[in-house]
Design a protein around this motif. Structure first.
Motif, short mmCIF file in Angstrom:
data_model
loop_
_atom_site.label_atom_id
_atom_site.label_comp_id
_atom_site.label_asym_id
_atom_site.label_seq_id
_atom_site.Cartn_x
_atom_site.Cartn_y
_atom_site.Cartn_z
N PHE A 117 20.07 13.18 29.83
CA PHE A 117 19.15 14.18 29.26
C PHE A 117 19.85 15.54 29.15
N ILE A 118 20.55 15.92 30.20
CA ILE A 118 21.23 17.21 30.21
C ILE A 118 22.34 17.23 29.16
N MET A 119 23.10 16.15 29.07
CA MET A 119 24.18 16.08 28.08
C MET A 119 23.63 16.13 26.65
N ALA A 120 22.48 15.51 26.42
CA ALA A 120 21.86 15.57 25.09
C ALA A 120 21.49 17.01 24.74
N GLY A 283 13.13 15.68 32.94
CA GLY A 283 12.46 15.31 31.69
C GLY A 283 13.47 15.09 30.58
N HIS A 284 13.09 14.34 29.53
CA HIS A 284 14.08 13.91 28.55
C HIS A 284 14.40 14.94 27.48
N ASN A 285 13.56 15.85 27.12
CA ASN A 285 13.91 16.95 26.20
C ASN A 285 12.68 17.76 25.89
N ALA A 286 12.83 19.06 25.87
CA ALA A 286 11.79 19.96 25.38
C ALA A 286 12.37 20.63 24.14
N ASN A 287 11.69 20.53 23.03
CA ASN A 287 12.26 20.98 21.76
C ASN A 287 11.16 21.36 20.78
N ILE A 288 11.56 21.77 19.59
CA ILE A 288 10.61 22.04 18.51
C ILE A 288 9.98 20.72 18.08
N ALA A 289 8.68 20.72 17.88
CA ALA A 289 7.95 19.48 17.57
C ALA A 289 7.50 19.46 16.11
#
Length: 422
Positions: A117-120, A283-289
């Motif tokens: 997750f962090i690397m992504a 968590g796997h990613n927080a981003n624009i939705a």
């Protein structure tokens, strides 16, 4: 100097200006759109995350930490982007990414997944800082982008129709209320009318769910990351592509369709930062939705485009609160019937879809073959190498258009001209 061409963050009016004008832009329409977007994001998608946690045999504390990461940080992203740019740029997380992770947890331990997750997030951040994504979006013909948006979001419209068959009285009443409100009631947003009438119908018909989510109110339990090459290739790379090629691309196209100059580099950078921080929280990613940006940027959030960012602020507050109180709130959200949530979300996207189709297939814009290919690929929900349809729709549409339409430089410039409000 054009700062965007150097890969820097696009300038906006600033958070101070967003705060100053916010009271004037928090009204029934922005509040109802923000509420609908929050209910949509906090219901079915939360179940996908909980299901992924079950697949990985996570503890209740790890599951709550996962929800805190993606909802808390997703809400913070909404708050920052909406106020800084005064646009309805809405944060959440990658729903297809959660499904990807669910499959991966059968092979990888959760600490390895957290490292991925962090690397992504790092990969997404690099794409934003270098300005590469901004360059790609400026090069892509706008009809192809709009066709991808239409194909990706049409499932919400179809879902609204399917919902009538699953819960005819409740969804039928909500749908009728939506269109009657659109025609005869100007002071109440149609989407709010649909939601209220739907909830009344749920109460009268006893259609509330059981409210059992499988987790209780517990403290979050954080997981130390482990970094491996296998998890990087199997989880981090596909997840980064999903964030950029699906969520951010959808959100960018929706904003362009509504007449905004989307700050593509900034959206990518904050999605990368959100991915890194969410990873450290588990968590796997927080981003624009994409879908929630569509709801908050639609005309259901008000006639004044410059004020629709109020819907994103409302959504962000609700999202962050959901993350903080996830263990207690999830059972309450699950009491709402899924067909009603899907129907209201679909109704909220009607005008977004209409504008996307008009922009994609206008004769004056050109690129019709490429746009059609992008449309059908996005509608197919195909997944190749763990990467979902929106990415392949853009790739296939651009490739076919380059092969059979060979646009001139002048036509390309005209088709990619975005214009719009700040």
């Amino acid at each position: 100097m054009d700062r965007t061409k150097r890969g820097f963050v696009e300038p906006g009016p600033g958070i101070g200006a967003g705060f100053r004008d916010l009271p004037a832009n928090v009204n029934p329409k922005t509040m109802s759109a923000g509420l609908v977007a929050a209910i949509f994001g906090c219901s079915g998608p939360a179940l996908i995350v909980i299901g992924a946690a079950d697949t990985g045999n996570l503890s209740n504390g790890q599951t709550v930490a996962w929800l805190l990461a993606i909802y808390g940080l997703g809400g913070l992203i909404s708050f920052i982007m909406a106020l800084n740019y005064k646009m309805p740029i809405t944060g959440a997380y990658s729903i297809p990414g959660a499904a990807l992770v669910a499959g991966s947890l059968a092979t990888f331990s959760f600490d390895q997944a957290v490292g991925a997750f962090i690397m992504a997030g790092v990969l997404v951040l690099i794409l934003g800082v270098t300005g590469l994504i901004g360059k790609v979006m400026r090069w892509l013909p706008m009809p192809i982008v709009m066709a991808m948006i239409a194909g990706a979001l049409i499932r919400f419209g179809i879902g609204a129709v399917d919902a009538v068959g699953k819960l005819p009285i409740v969804v039928g009443a909500a749908t009728i209320a939506f269109f009657l409100s659109m025609r005869f009631v100007k002071v109440i947003p149609p989407v709010l009318s649909a939601l209220v009438v739907g909830l009344v119908a749920v109460a009268l018909t006893g259609s509330f769910g059981t409210g059992e989510a499988g987790i209780s109110f517990v403290m979050p339990e954080f997981t130390a990351p482990t970094f491996t090459i296998d998890a990087f290739l199997a989880i981090a790379v596909p997840l980064a592509i999903l964030v950029v090629g699906a969520e951010n691309a959808q959100a960018t196209g929706v904003l362009l369709a509504e007449g905004y100059r989307a700050p593509v580099n900034a959206m990518t950078i904050i999605s990368g930062i959100g991915g890194i921080l969410a990873g450290f929280l588990g968590g796997h990613n927080a981003n624009i939705a994409g879908p929630m940006t569509a709801i908050c940027s639609s005309d259901q959030a008000g006639e004044d485009r410059q004020g629709r960012y109020g819907a994103t602020v409302v959504n962000g507050i609700l999202f962050a609160a959901f993350g903080v109180f996830a263990g207690a709130v999830v059972p309450l959200i699950l009491m709402l019937p899924g067909p009603l949530i899907g129907a209201v979300a679909g109704l909220a996207m009607i005008n977004v879809l209409v504008m996307a189709f008009q922009s994609a297939f206008s004769k004056s814009a050109g690129y019709q073959i490429g746009a059609f290919v992008a449309l059908i690929v996005a509608m197919s929900n195909i997944s190749i190498l763990g990467i979902s349809a929106p990415f392949w729709a853009l790739l296939a549409g651009a490739a076919i258009s380059a092969l059979v339409e060979w646009p001139t430089a002048g036509a390309r410039k005209e088709a990619t001209s975005t214009g719009g409000a700040h």
